[in-house]
Design an enzyme around this catalytic site. Structure first.
Site, PDB file in Angstrom:
ATOM      1  N   CYS A   1       0.811  -1.226   0.000  1.00 21.77           N
ATOM      2  CA  CYS A   1       0.000   0.000   0.000  1.00 21.77           C
ATOM      3  C   CYS A   1       0.844   1.275   0.000  1.00 21.77           C
ATOM      4  CB  CYS A   1      -0.955   0.002   1.189  1.00 21.77           C
ATOM      5  SG  CYS A   1      -2.166  -1.325   1.065  1.00 21.77           S
TER       6      CYS A   1
ATOM      7  N   HIS B   1      -3.168   7.369   2.497  1.00 21.77           N
ATOM      8  CA  HIS B   1      -3.626   6.088   1.956  1.00 21.77           C
ATOM      9  C   HIS B   1      -5.011   5.772   2.519  1.00 21.77           C
ATOM     10  CE1 HIS B   1      -4.138   1.955   1.075  1.00 21.77           C
ATOM     11  NE2 HIS B   1      -3.795   1.516   2.274  1.00 21.77           N
TER      12      HIS B   1
ATOM     13  N   ASN C   1     -10.402   0.444  -0.281  1.00 20.67           N
ATOM     14  CA  ASN C   1      -8.936   0.454  -0.161  1.00 20.67           C
ATOM     15  C   ASN C   1      -8.354  -0.193  -1.426  1.00 20.67           C
ATOM     16  OD1 ASN C   1      -6.249  -0.194   0.411  1.00 20.67           O
ATOM     17  ND2 ASN C   1      -6.647  -0.654   2.561  1.00 20.67           N
TER      18      ASN C   1
HETATM   19  O1  UT7 Z   1      -4.098  -0.986   3.475  1.00 12.90           O
HETATM   20  C1  UT7 Z   1      -3.072  -1.565   4.213  1.00 12.90           C
HETATM   21  C2  UT7 Z   1      -3.176  -1.292   5.660  1.00 12.90           C
HETATM   22  N1  UT7 Z   1      -4.429  -1.765   6.149  1.00 12.90           N
HETATM   23  C3  UT7 Z   1      -4.976  -1.192   7.195  1.00 12.90           C
HETATM   24  O2  UT7 Z   1      -4.445  -0.231   7.710  1.00 12.90           O
HETATM   25  C4  UT7 Z   1      -6.239  -1.813   7.741  1.00 12.90           C
HETATM   26  C5  UT7 Z   1      -6.222  -1.726   9.244  1.00 12.90           C
HETATM   27  N2  UT7 Z   1      -7.323  -2.390   9.924  1.00 12.90           N
HETATM   28  C6  UT7 Z   1      -8.624  -2.061   9.785  1.00 12.90           C
HETATM   29  O3  UT7 Z   1      -9.004  -1.258   8.974  1.00 12.90           O
HETATM   30  C7  UT7 Z   1      -9.603  -2.664  10.754  1.00 12.90           C
HETATM   31  O4  UT7 Z   1      -8.882  -3.370  11.744  1.00 12.90           O
HETATM   32  C8  UT7 Z   1     -10.632  -3.615  10.108  1.00 12.90           C
HETATM   33  C9  UT7 Z   1     -11.630  -2.807   9.280  1.00 12.90           C
HETATM   34  C10 UT7 Z   1      -9.948  -4.648   9.260  1.00 12.90           C
HETATM   35  C11 UT7 Z   1     -11.439  -4.315  11.205  1.00 12.90           C
HETATM   36  O5  UT7 Z   1     -12.038  -3.356  12.059  1.00 12.90           O
HETATM   37  P1  UT7 Z   1     -11.865  -3.460  13.632  1.00 12.90           P
HETATM   38  O6  UT7 Z   1     -12.672  -2.388  14.200  1.00 12.90           O
HETATM   39  O7  UT7 Z   1     -10.406  -3.495  13.955  1.00 12.90           O
HETATM   40  O8  UT7 Z   1     -12.567  -4.827  13.933  1.00 12.90           O
HETATM   41  P2  UT7 Z   1     -11.961  -6.173  14.568  1.00 12.90           P
HETATM   42  O9  UT7 Z   1     -11.081  -6.871  13.601  1.00 12.90           O
HETATM   43  O10 UT7 Z   1     -11.411  -5.866  15.918  1.00 12.90           O
HETATM   44  O11 UT7 Z   1     -13.277  -7.015  14.739  1.00 12.90           O
HETATM   45  C12 UT7 Z   1     -14.361  -6.576  15.594  1.00 12.90           C
HETATM   46  C13 UT7 Z   1     -15.490  -7.570  15.440  1.00 12.90           C
HETATM   47  C14 UT7 Z   1     -15.023  -9.031  15.532  1.00 12.90           C
HETATM   48  O12 UT7 Z   1     -16.048  -9.755  16.183  1.00 12.90           O
HETATM   49  P3  UT7 Z   1     -15.933 -10.110  17.750  1.00 12.90           P
HETATM   50  O13 UT7 Z   1     -14.683 -10.923  17.877  1.00 12.90           O
HETATM   51  O14 UT7 Z   1     -15.844  -8.790  18.457  1.00 12.90           O
HETATM   52  O15 UT7 Z   1     -17.194 -10.855  17.993  1.00 12.90           O
HETATM   53  C15 UT7 Z   1     -14.938  -9.454  14.103  1.00 12.90           C
HETATM   54  O16 UT7 Z   1     -15.114 -10.859  13.946  1.00 12.90           O
HETATM   55  O17 UT7 Z   1     -16.085  -7.433  14.135  1.00 12.90           O
HETATM   56  C16 UT7 Z   1     -16.091  -8.702  13.484  1.00 12.90           C
HETATM   57  N3  UT7 Z   1     -15.960  -8.473  12.051  1.00 12.90           N
HETATM   58  C17 UT7 Z   1     -17.012  -8.238  11.258  1.00 12.90           C
HETATM   59  N4  UT7 Z   1     -18.315  -8.140  11.497  1.00 12.90           N
HETATM   60  C18 UT7 Z   1     -19.124  -7.866  10.467  1.00 12.90           C
HETATM   61  C19 UT7 Z   1     -14.813  -8.438  11.315  1.00 12.90           C
HETATM   62  N5  UT7 Z   1     -15.118  -8.173  10.032  1.00 12.90           N
HETATM   63  C20 UT7 Z   1     -16.464  -8.035   9.973  1.00 12.90           C
HETATM   64  C21 UT7 Z   1     -17.356  -7.754   8.938  1.00 12.90           C
HETATM   65  N6  UT7 Z   1     -18.680  -7.660   9.226  1.00 12.90           N
HETATM   66  N7  UT7 Z   1     -16.952  -7.537   7.661  1.00 12.90           N
END
Ligand code: UT7
Length: 358
Positions: free
Chosen positions: A137, A279, A309
Site C-alpha cells: 500500500c 492512503h 482500499n
Molecule cells: O491498506 C493496508 C493497511 N491496512 C490497514 O491499515 C487496515 C487496518 N485495519 C482495519 O481497517 C480494521 O482493523 C478492520 C476494518 C480490518 C477491522 O475493524 P476493527 O474495528 O479493527 O474490527 P476487529 O477486527 O477488531 O473485529 C471486531 C469484530 C469481531 O467480532 P468479535 O470478535 O468482536 O465478535 C470481528 O469478527 O467485528 C467482526 N468483524 C465483522 N463483522 C461484520 C470483522 N469483520 C467483519 C465484517 N462484518 N466484515
C-alpha cells in the site's frame, strides 16, 4: 577527541531515520506534470456483500467508511488498469514521451516477467526502461522516491509512475475481514526534471519499513519459500491475510511519524498543510491521523466511501479524483502519507501544480 556516536536503542528506527538536519534537497527535483486514474466499471455495494457474507452495511460503514468499491471483470488484469491510468496521465501531461515506466503493484499479471514492460509497450513506449516495484500500500510513495532518483541521477528526464492493484484477485471472497475493504483501481503521474521551488516539485521523501512485522499482512504461498518446500499450498495460503487490529495500530503510529518528519524536512509547519492525502485504508484511521496531526477534517481528502482500499493505487487515485472535483487545487500545500504490508510506510509534501487531472 571526538566522541563515538551513541548506539541507537532501536535497530528499526536506527535504520530508517534519515538525517533530518540535511534539510530540503537542492537543485534538480522531480515535478508532477500530469495525473490520471482509472477504476474498472464493476461496482460492488455493501448490500451485494451482505448477500454472501456474515456482515452488514452498517458494520462496514461504521468500521471502515466504505459504501461501494470497484472490481474487475473476469479476465481483466492489473496491466489493463495500469494502461488506462497511464494513458490518462500522459494525456494530462500533454507529452507522451517518457524515459522510464515504473509500476508499483502487489498484483502483477504474472510472477515473471515484470508487468511494466508490457504496460509500456501498450502505451507505445516499447524501448524505455520499465520495471515493477513492490511496496504494497506504500507503493506510490516508494515509486515517487524511485522516480525522483532516476531523475536526480540523470538516468531519466521524464518518468511515468503508475500504481495499480487488482486487489480483489488476492482476496478470499469468504474472508469478511478483508473482502469488504480491498478493491481494484489505478492512478498514475508523469514526473519531469525541474527545480525544487516550482509547483509540483516533490519535497523530501520519508520512507521506512519493519520486516519484523511482515506477518501482519501477507500472502503466505505462491513464492519461492513455498515452492522450494516441494509442498502444494495449503487451502487459503494463496489468499491475502491481514491482522486488522494490529495493522490499524501501526498504521496510525507510522503515518503520524512519517508525516511529521516529511513536513519538518520540507521546512513546513503542520498548520501549513492545506490538504492531507493519506492512503485510504480505513476512514477511522484517516480521521485519527488527521486529528492527531491537527489537520481539520475539511482539509482531509477522502474517496474511501466510493472506492474502498485500492492498495498502492489509493493515493494517486485520490489525488486525481480530488483534483478533478476541485477539492484539490493549484497552490494547495499537500501532505501525502501511506502505510501497508512490509510493514512499509512513507510520506512527502508538494505544492499542487496547475494540472488537468484525467
Ligand atoms: O491498506 C493496508 C493497511 N491496512 C490497514 O491499515 C487496515 C487496518 N485495519 C482495519 O481497517 C480494521 O482493523 C478492520 C476494518 C480490518 C477491522 O475493524 P476493527 O474495528 O479493527 O474490527 P476487529 O477486527 O477488531 O473485529 C471486531 C469484530 C469481531 O467480532 P468479535 O470478535 O468482536 O465478535 C470481528 O469478527 O467485528 C467482526 N468483524 C465483522 N463483522 C461484520 C470483522 N469483520 C467483519 C465484517 N462484518 N466484515
Amino acid at each position: 577527541m571526538t566522541e563515538p556516536p551513541a548506539p541507537a536503542a532501536d535497530p528499526v528506527l536506527a535504520h530508517h531515520l534519515p538525517d533530518a538536519a540535511a534539510g530540503p534537497p537542492r537543485g534538480r527535483a522531480a515535478v508532477i506534470e500530469g495525473i490520471g486514474s482509472y477504476v474498472p466499471p464493476g461496482v460492488v455495494t455493501n448490500q451485494d456483500l451482505e448477500k454472501r457474507l456474515d456482515t452488514s452495511d452498517e458494520w462496514i460503514r461504521t468500521r471502515t467508511g466504505i459504501a461501494t468499491r470497484h472490481m474487475i471483470d473476469p479476465g481483466t488484469a492489473t496491466s489493463d488498469l495500469a494502461v488506462e491510468a497511464g494513458r490518462r496521465a500522459l494525456t494530462s501531461a500533454g507529452d507522451p514521451r517518457v524515459d522510464a515506466v515504473v509500476l508499483a503493484t502487489t498484483t502483477p499479471d504474472q510472477p515473471c516477467p515484470a508487468t511494466a514492460p508490457d504496460v509500456a509497450a501498450r502505451l507505445g513506449l516499447a524501448g524505455v526502461a520499465a520495471y515493477d516495484i513492490a511496496a504494497v500500500c506504500s507503493g506510490f510513495l516508494y515509486g515517487l522516491a524511485t522516480a525522483s532518483g532516476l531523475i536526480a541521477a540523470g538516468t531519466a528526464g521524464r518518468v511515468l509512475l503508475i500504481a495499480a492493484d487488482a486487489f480483489t484477485t488476492l482476496i478470499d471472497p469468504q474472508d469478511r475481514g478483508t473482502a469488504v475493504i480491498f478493491a481494484d483501481g489505478a492512478g498514475a503521474v508523469v514526473l519531469r526534471a525541474g527545480t525544487a521551488d516550482e509547483p509540483g516539485a516533490l519535497g523530501p521523501i520519508v520512507l521506512g519499513s519493519d520486516g519484523t512485522l511482515s506477518h501482519l499482512i501477507e500472502v503466505p504461498a505462491g513464492g519461492s519459500r513455498q515452492r522450494s518446500s516441494g509442498r502444494a499450498p495449503e487451502p487459503g495460503e494463496e489468499f491475502f491475510r491481514m491482522h486488522g487490529r494490529d495493522t490499524y495500530r501501526h498504521a496510525v503510529t507510522h503515518m503520524l511519524a512519517a508525516s511529521g518528519e516529511a513536513v519538518a524536512r520540507a521546512g513546513w509547519q503542520l498548520a501549513d498543510v492545506d490538504r492531507l492525502a493519506a492512503h485510504q485504508a480505513n476512514a477511522r484511521i484517516l480521521a485519527t491521523v488527521a486529528e492527531r496531526l491537527g489537520i481539520p477534517a475539511e482539509r482531509q481528502l477522502s474517496n474511501i466511501e466510493r472506492v474502498g482500499n485500492t492498495g498502492g493505487a489509493s493515493i494517486p487515485l485520490l489525488l486525481a479524483q480530488s483534483a478533478a472535483t476541485g477539492e484539490l487545487a493549484a497552490g494547495h500545500r499537500v501532505l501525502l502519507t501511506a502505510f501497508g504490508g512490509g510493514l512499509a510506510w512513507g510520506a512527502t509534501t508538494l505544492v499542487w501544480p496547475e494540472v488537468k487531472a484525467l
